[in-house]
Design a protein around this motif. Structure first.
Motif, mmCIF file in Angstrom:
data_model
loop_
_atom_site.group_PDB
_atom_site.id
_atom_site.type_symbol
_atom_site.label_atom_id
_atom_site.label_comp_id
_atom_site.label_asym_id
_atom_site.label_seq_id
_atom_site.Cartn_x
_atom_site.Cartn_y
_atom_site.Cartn_z
ATOM 1 N N ALA A 199 0.831 -1.206 0.000
ATOM 2 C CA ALA A 199 0.000 0.000 0.000
ATOM 3 C C ALA A 199 0.864 1.253 0.000
ATOM 4 O O ALA A 199 0.524 2.264 -0.631
ATOM 5 N N ALA A 200 2.006 1.203 0.713
ATOM 6 C CA ALA A 200 2.921 2.344 0.755
ATOM 7 C C ALA A 200 3.494 2.630 -0.628
ATOM 8 O O ALA A 200 3.625 3.796 -1.038
ATOM 9 N N ARG A 201 3.813 1.600 -1.363
ATOM 10 C CA ARG A 201 4.335 1.784 -2.726
ATOM 11 C C ARG A 201 3.285 2.458 -3.618
ATOM 12 O O ARG A 201 3.593 3.395 -4.358
ATOM 13 N N LYS A 202 2.050 1.989 -3.507
ATOM 14 C CA LYS A 202 0.974 2.579 -4.320
ATOM 15 C C LYS A 202 0.722 4.030 -3.937
ATOM 16 O O LYS A 202 0.338 4.849 -4.775
ATOM 17 N N ALA A 203 0.929 4.357 -2.645
ATOM 18 C CA ALA A 203 0.677 5.719 -2.170
ATOM 19 C C ALA A 203 1.847 6.659 -2.450
ATOM 20 O O ALA A 203 1.766 7.855 -2.146
ATOM 21 N N GLY A 204 2.936 6.126 -3.009
ATOM 22 C CA GLY A 204 4.081 6.965 -3.333
ATOM 23 C C GLY A 204 4.976 7.283 -2.159
ATOM 24 O O GLY A 204 5.708 8.285 -2.179
ATOM 25 N N VAL A 205 4.953 6.441 -1.128
ATOM 26 C CA VAL A 205 5.809 6.655 0.042
ATOM 27 C C VAL A 205 7.277 6.598 -0.383
ATOM 28 O O VAL A 205 7.687 5.738 -1.166
ATOM 29 N N GLU A 206 8.055 7.515 0.137
ATOM 30 C CA GLU A 206 9.449 7.636 -0.265
ATOM 31 C C GLU A 206 10.402 6.806 0.577
ATOM 32 O O GLU A 206 11.533 6.539 0.158
ATOM 33 N N ARG A 207 9.965 6.402 1.773
ATOM 34 C CA ARG A 207 10.853 5.624 2.639
ATOM 35 C C ARG A 207 10.039 4.782 3.600
ATOM 36 O O ARG A 207 9.061 5.248 4.182
ATOM 37 N N PHE A 208 10.476 3.539 3.785
ATOM 38 C CA PHE A 208 9.797 2.599 4.671
ATOM 39 C C PHE A 208 10.834 2.084 5.666
ATOM 40 O O PHE A 208 11.786 1.395 5.289
ATOM 41 N N VAL A 209 10.665 2.443 6.934
ATOM 42 C CA VAL A 209 11.587 2.003 7.989
ATOM 43 C C VAL A 209 10.892 0.882 8.750
ATOM 44 O O VAL A 209 9.806 1.076 9.315
ATOM 45 N N PHE A 210 11.516 -0.272 8.780
ATOM 46 C CA PHE A 210 10.889 -1.469 9.339
ATOM 47 C C PHE A 210 11.686 -1.996 10.523
ATOM 48 O O PHE A 210 12.906 -2.154 10.442
ATOM 49 N N SER A 211 10.982 -2.286 11.611
ATOM 50 C CA SER A 211 11.613 -2.895 12.781
ATOM 51 C C SER A 211 11.461 -4.409 12.701
ATOM 52 O O SER A 211 10.356 -4.935 12.852
ATOM 53 N N SER A 212 12.570 -5.086 12.473
ATOM 54 C CA SER A 212 12.578 -6.545 12.384
ATOM 55 C C SER A 212 13.107 -7.119 13.695
ATOM 56 O O SER A 212 12.766 -6.624 14.771
ATOM 57 N N ALA A 213 13.931 -8.138 13.630
ATOM 58 C CA ALA A 213 14.508 -8.751 14.826
ATOM 59 C C ALA A 213 15.782 -9.482 14.445
ATOM 60 O O ALA A 213 15.881 -10.033 13.347
ATOM 61 N N GLN A 214 16.748 -9.481 15.339
ATOM 62 C CA GLN A 214 17.952 -10.281 15.109
ATOM 63 C C GLN A 214 17.569 -11.751 14.997
ATOM 64 O O GLN A 214 16.663 -12.227 15.682
#
Length: 291
Positions: free
Chosen positions: A95-110
């Motif tokens: 959805a972020a790609r379709k909305a034209g978001v310029e940056r996606f910061v994701f919290s994952s895990a080690q």
């Protein structure tokens, strides 16, 4: 405009105060705005949650950066671990790609991996893959165990310290580099200022501790040092699965949570990635006041 998910979580609550203090325009995707506390009057509210992809369109309107922190280490009412962590992330980044978001910061895990033994780390591995393959410029932050005084895990250990001995699942030998939620929040703020994208930062505290040593530090900080008794994993699994079947989401602990404590989560570079972001993580004994 920045969209934050997980704003009421351990890291999210520490991060939100920093974002609003910095003067950023912030929108929070939340089910209940009251849980934002006093910060709710300083942000825009987008009602919805990760189980409701229809809410993403309104939440993403006018957004240039997404900070996706929301996660779950146990099944939620109406949503499994896989749905909350993997499927929802895939839907949100699409959805972020379709909305034209310029940056996606994701919290994952080690130790996140699509082949891990635990459901949570497998789901996080799938989520990372979705973010990397999305085509949206991204940054991934992968912390070890995140803690803060009074959090659910530490509070559970403190309650268990009322017993003469404290049970600990399995061998207690898995290794962790626990990092304070406020140090993680500082790392996120620093990552937002970096122009580079496509980076992955493994965030660790300065101490490598076994699960057993971690429990001993928490008990000592609570003023209740106790002897530990190791419970075989087969017994833990049967007991917690039965408890969860009876109490559902109200169970004080689940097998999925206990199994996570059997998986080592450390960074080969130690605190180097956090320090590259200008953050020197504090020792857990210093944060908790253990001596």
């Amino acid at each position: 405009m920045l969209l934050l998910t997980g704003a009421t979580g351990l890291v999210g609550s520490a991060l939100l105060a920093r974002l609003t203090a910095s003067g950023r325009s912030v929108r929070c995707l939340v089910r209940d705005p009251r849980r934002l506390g006093p910060e709710r009057v300083r942000v825009q509210i987008a009602l919805g949650d990760l189980s409701d992809p229809a809410s993403f369109r309104n939440a993403l309107r006018g957004v240039d950066t997404v900070l996706h922190l929301a996660a779950a280490i146990r099944d939620q009412p109406g949503a499994s671990i896989e749905e909350t962590n993997a499927v929802a992330t895939w839907r949100l980044v699409r959805a972020a790609r379709k909305a034209g978001v310029e940056r996606f910061v994701f919290s994952s895990a080690q130790s996140a991996s699509t082949h891990d033994r635990t459901r949570f780390l497998r789901a996080k591995g799938l989520a990372e893959r979705a973010v990397v393959e999305s085509g949206v410029p991204h940054t991934i932050l992968a912390p070890s165990i995140v803690y803060a005084p009074g959090d659910r895990f530490l509070a559970l250990l403190e309650r268990m310290a009322l017993l003469p001995v404290v049970p600990i699942s399995g061998s207690g030998r898995a290794l962790f580099q626990p990092i304070w939620a406020h140090d993680v929040a500082d790392c996120v703020m620093a990552a937002l200022e970096r122009p580079d994208v496509g980076e992955r930062f493994e965030l660790s505290g300065p101490e490598t501790l076994s699960y057993e040593a971690l429990v001993e530090i928490v008990l000592r900080a609570a003023g209740r040092p106790r002897a530990l008794v190791h419970v075989p994993l087969a017994v833990v699994s049967r007991s917690l699965r039965t408890l969860e079947a009876l109490m559902r989401s109200k169970a004080f602990a689940t097998w999925d949570e206990a199994e996570l404590m059997e998986v080592t989560r450390i960074a080969a570079r130690g605190t180097a990635d956090a320090e590259a972001l200008g953050v020197v993580p504090r020792r857990i004994s210093a944060v908790l006041g253990a001596h």
